[in-house]
Design a protein around this motif. Structure first.
Motif, PDB file in Angstrom:
ATOM      1  N   LEU A   1     -30.834 -17.199 -11.816  1.00 55.06           N
ATOM      2  CA  LEU A   1     -30.140 -15.991 -11.354  1.00 55.06           C
ATOM      3  C   LEU A   1     -28.665 -16.017 -11.736  1.00 55.06           C
ATOM      4  O   LEU A   1     -28.106 -15.008 -12.199  1.00 55.06           O
ATOM      5  N   ILE A   2     -28.026 -17.170 -11.554  1.00 51.15           N
ATOM      6  CA  ILE A   2     -26.594 -17.296 -11.865  1.00 51.15           C
ATOM      7  C   ILE A   2     -26.351 -17.145 -13.364  1.00 51.15           C
ATOM      8  O   ILE A   2     -25.487 -16.370 -13.798  1.00 51.15           O
TER       9      ILE A   2
ATOM     10  N   LYS B   1     -17.710  -9.246 -15.982  1.00 50.93           N
ATOM     11  CA  LYS B   1     -17.213  -7.867 -15.840  1.00 50.93           C
ATOM     12  C   LYS B   1     -16.643  -7.549 -14.458  1.00 50.93           C
ATOM     13  O   LYS B   1     -15.780  -6.676 -14.320  1.00 50.93           O
ATOM     14  N   ASN B   2     -17.116  -8.232 -13.408  1.00 47.03           N
ATOM     15  CA  ASN B   2     -16.624  -7.957 -12.054  1.00 47.03           C
ATOM     16  C   ASN B   2     -15.470  -8.863 -11.642  1.00 47.03           C
ATOM     17  O   ASN B   2     -15.066  -8.876 -10.476  1.00 47.03           O
ATOM     18  N   GLY B   3     -14.972  -9.653 -12.593  1.00 47.68           N
ATOM     19  CA  GLY B   3     -13.831 -10.510 -12.313  1.00 47.68           C
ATOM     20  C   GLY B   3     -14.199 -11.811 -11.614  1.00 47.68           C
ATOM     21  O   GLY B   3     -15.378 -12.127 -11.427  1.00 47.68           O
ATOM     22  N   VAL B   4     -13.189 -12.541 -11.211  1.00 49.88           N
ATOM     23  CA  VAL B   4     -13.387 -13.855 -10.591  1.00 49.88           C
ATOM     24  C   VAL B   4     -12.513 -13.971  -9.334  1.00 49.88           C
ATOM     25  O   VAL B   4     -11.606 -13.170  -9.112  1.00 49.88           O
ATOM     26  N   PHE B   5     -12.816 -14.977  -8.530  1.00 44.60           N
ATOM     27  CA  PHE B   5     -11.953 -15.312  -7.398  1.00 44.60           C
ATOM     28  C   PHE B   5     -11.786 -16.822  -7.356  1.00 44.60           C
ATOM     29  O   PHE B   5     -12.519 -17.564  -8.021  1.00 44.60           O
ATOM     30  N   TYR B   6     -10.808 -17.286  -6.594  1.00 40.55           N
ATOM     31  CA  TYR B   6     -10.502 -18.709  -6.515  1.00 40.55           C
ATOM     32  C   TYR B   6     -10.493 -19.149  -5.054  1.00 40.55           C
ATOM     33  O   TYR B   6     -10.363 -18.327  -4.142  1.00 40.55           O
ATOM     34  N   ILE B   7     -10.624 -20.446  -4.837  1.00 36.58           N
ATOM     35  CA  ILE B   7     -10.579 -20.979  -3.470  1.00 36.58           C
ATOM     36  C   ILE B   7      -9.194 -20.743  -2.879  1.00 36.58           C
ATOM     37  O   ILE B   7      -8.171 -21.006  -3.524  1.00 36.58           O
TER      38      ILE B   7
ATOM     39  N   PRO C   1     -17.038 -16.270   4.832  1.00 37.62           N
ATOM     40  CA  PRO C   1     -18.354 -15.804   5.290  1.00 37.62           C
ATOM     41  C   PRO C   1     -19.430 -16.757   4.794  1.00 37.62           C
ATOM     42  O   PRO C   1     -19.344 -17.294   3.677  1.00 37.62           O
ATOM     43  N   LYS C   2     -20.436 -16.995   5.606  1.00 36.30           N
ATOM     44  CA  LYS C   2     -21.459 -17.994   5.287  1.00 36.30           C
ATOM     45  C   LYS C   2     -22.138 -17.722   3.942  1.00 36.30           C
ATOM     46  O   LYS C   2     -22.349 -18.647   3.150  1.00 36.30           O
ATOM     47  N   ILE C   3     -22.454 -16.453   3.667  1.00 35.67           N
ATOM     48  CA  ILE C   3     -23.109 -16.092   2.401  1.00 35.67           C
ATOM     49  C   ILE C   3     -22.242 -16.498   1.224  1.00 35.67           C
ATOM     50  O   ILE C   3     -22.724 -17.079   0.238  1.00 35.67           O
ATOM     51  N   GLN C   4     -20.946 -16.211   1.318  1.00 36.57           N
ATOM     52  CA  GLN C   4     -20.036 -16.530   0.213  1.00 36.57           C
ATOM     53  C   GLN C   4     -19.907 -18.034   0.023  1.00 36.57           C
ATOM     54  O   GLN C   4     -19.877 -18.529  -1.112  1.00 36.57           O
TER      55      GLN C   4
ATOM     56  N   ASN D   1     -17.245 -13.014  -9.368  1.00 34.15           N
ATOM     57  CA  ASN D   1     -17.346 -12.134  -8.205  1.00 34.15           C
ATOM     58  C   ASN D   1     -18.659 -11.345  -8.261  1.00 34.15           C
ATOM     59  O   ASN D   1     -18.681 -10.149  -8.511  1.00 34.15           O
ATOM     60  N   PHE D   2     -19.772 -12.061  -8.012  1.00 37.97           N
ATOM     61  CA  PHE D   2     -21.095 -11.442  -8.073  1.00 37.97           C
ATOM     62  C   PHE D   2     -21.234 -10.355  -7.004  1.00 37.97           C
ATOM     63  O   PHE D   2     -20.613 -10.451  -5.940  1.00 37.97           O
ATOM     64  N   PRO D   3     -22.061  -9.329  -7.253  1.00 36.81           N
ATOM     65  CA  PRO D   3     -22.333  -8.307  -6.226  1.00 36.81           C
ATOM     66  C   PRO D   3     -22.848  -8.956  -4.941  1.00 36.81           C
ATOM     67  O   PRO D   3     -23.524  -9.992  -4.982  1.00 36.81           O
TER      68      PRO D   3
END
Length: 484
Positions: free
Chosen positions: A224-225, A274-280, A375-378, A419-421
């Motif tokens: 999936l990833i 395409k949706n960008g990235v995030f960092y810790i 959040p737990k999911i993230q 930054n996955f949906p």
């Protein structure tokens, strides 16, 4: 529980009977109340030692594999190919040389280690047509009840028997004799024999099935990833270039890891999503510590769960439980993910989920960082992403050091996460952890059916938790057979 006893005193008669040998191993005794047993030799159809193919047969990639003893370990019932050094790929010609002698490993075969981690066993859960095993491994084929015999061989009653010899020899690569194994006593139940054997085999089958399912769920997560990343790239093209002075100044590093083509390609793939990235967030990561005054062991009365890098599996689970008592405040007081910051290359950055509901208060050492207040999911998505195979290579390149690799806090803050949906993050997280699935109110009559329903929906975390519970029940049952 120990099943082998070394007496504190011996008689002169015993000493003379053993040719005045003062080695303590000569006088070891098996502590087993149950006298209803058979030797392993009586229960086998055949046994076969492995061979060494030699390093000249090794190649970088091949459908044919050579199994080493590292593929067989304490925590797993089946072969573990993920351990570094567990397998070597070999030339097709080298496989053909030994094929007629070895034939194939078949479902129900048992592999027993005679050198190194002596006494470890693995169950072959499916037919293999491409494996050859080391000369320090013996393949066992039982006449009947392979799951029962395997469960006994995995238990300490058999491990302790094969690790002492009547001659006092210390087990090693060249001192192990097959008779040590063939003479191993396998106890059988005296009451409700068929039902008891069926009970043990049912639990053993369930554990083996769940180990396979954990590997399957892990592959689903990786697919999936990788699929999301590869299919949703911005219209930019990756071009590899050697580092220039400016790049060296920005990175502040001269080691070649972060400048190699594979690292740059993975880094581009993530940052070009395409949706960008995030960092810790730097406020949501903290290191651990080892208390100066402490007592560590497996005893249940010890107050806290103890976590170090060696407790972490490749699938984001805790391999075995260890406890700790210490002076001071514990650092595990809520749900979090724990990331290894030092180890052997690809271990760096590997993560596990720490469930406060299940593990309660705990302590992790300085070999790990904890990520919390997400959040737990993230959090679960971040852990699964870091455990992906390409991220294991990425973190290995990113790590610092020669003998002991390390990721410092500032390195973790530089790792990009796509930054996955939200719905995809939830799907990935659910494959790892599905808290709505439970296995309760079980009996022999409904276990198989209930277990099947559980396995269809359980995540990696639940499957692992169930395995641990089943192993506890299995060991307790075997203890009861041993002690009548």
């Amino acid at each position: 529980m120990a099943y082998v006893d070394i007496p504190q005193t011996i008689s002169s008669k015993e000493l003379l009977e053993n040719d005045c040998n003062f080695s303590s191993s000569v006088y070891k005794r098996l502590l087993m109340k149950n006298t209803n047993y058979k030797t392993l030799g009586e229960l086998l159809e055949t046994y076969q030692s492995g061979k060494e193919v030699g390093s000249l047969a090794y190649v970088e990639k091949s459908p044919f594999k050579f199994i080493r003893t590292k593929a067989i370990n304490t925590n797993l019932f089946c072969l573990d190919f993920s351990t570094q050094g567990a397998i070597e790929y070999i030339k097709p010609d080298s496989y053909k040389i030994y094929f007629k002698e070895f034939m194939d490993l078949q479902k129900g075969d048992i592999l027993f280690v005679t050198g190194g981690n002596v006494g470890e066993v693995a169950f072959i859960d499916k037919d293999y047509t491409n494996l050859i095993f080391s000369s320090h491994i013996i393949k066992l084929k039982t006449l009947e009840n392979p799951y029962y015999i395997f469960a006994m061989l995995k238990h300490n009653i058999c491990k302790e028997q094969v690790n002492f010899s009547p001659t006092g020899a210390i087990k090693g690569l060249d001192t192990f004799k097959v008779n040590y194994l063939l003479n191993c006593k396998i106890p059988f139940p005296n009451h409700n024999k068929e039902q008891t054997i069926n009970f043990i085999e049912t639990l053993t089958k369930s554990i083996i099935k769940k180990e396979a399912l954990i590997r399957t769920r892990h592959k689903e997560i990786l697919n999936l990833i990788e699929s999301e990343l590869l299919n949703n790239q911005l219209p930019n093209t990756f071009t590899y270039t050697y580092p220039n002075i400016k790049e060296l100044q920005i990175a502040g590093r001269l080691d070649t890891g972060i400048y190699c083509e594979e690292f740059k390609r993975i880094d581009f793939l993530i940052k070009n999503y395409k949706n960008g990235v995030f960092y810790i967030d730097k406020g949501k990561i903290k290191s651990g510590s080892t208390p100066k005054t402490r007592f560590i062991g497996k005893e249940e009365f010890l107050k806290y769960q103890w976590i170090t890098p060696s407790h972490c599996s490749d699938y984001g689970t805790i391999k075995e439980e260890e406890r700790i008592n210490f002076i001071g405040k514990p650092n595990l007081t809520q749900d979090c993910i724990l990331l290894i910051n030092r180890g052997q290359g690809q271990d760096c950055g590997k993560g596990i989920f720490y469930s406060f509901a299940d593990s309660k208060t705990g302590q992790h050492n300085q070999g790990m960082y904890r990520i919390f207040n997400y959040p737990k999911i993230q959090m679960l998505f971040m852990m699964c992403f870091l455990n992906a195979e390409f991220m294991r290579r990425y973190c290995a390149y990113f790590s610092l050091g020669s003998k002991m690799r390390e990721l410092k806090r500032e390195n973790f803050l530089q790792i990009p996460f796509p930054n996955f949906p939200q719905n995809l993050q939830e799907k990935i997280a659910k494959l790892y952890h599905n808290p709505n699935v439970k296995l309760e109110n079980l009996s022999l009559d409904n276990f198989t059916q209930s277990d099947e329903i559980f396995c269809q929906n359980a995540g990696i975390y639940e499957l692992d938790l169930s395995i641990k519970q089943l192993k506890t029940t299995l060991n307790r049952m075997i203890d009861d057979i041993i002690n009548e």
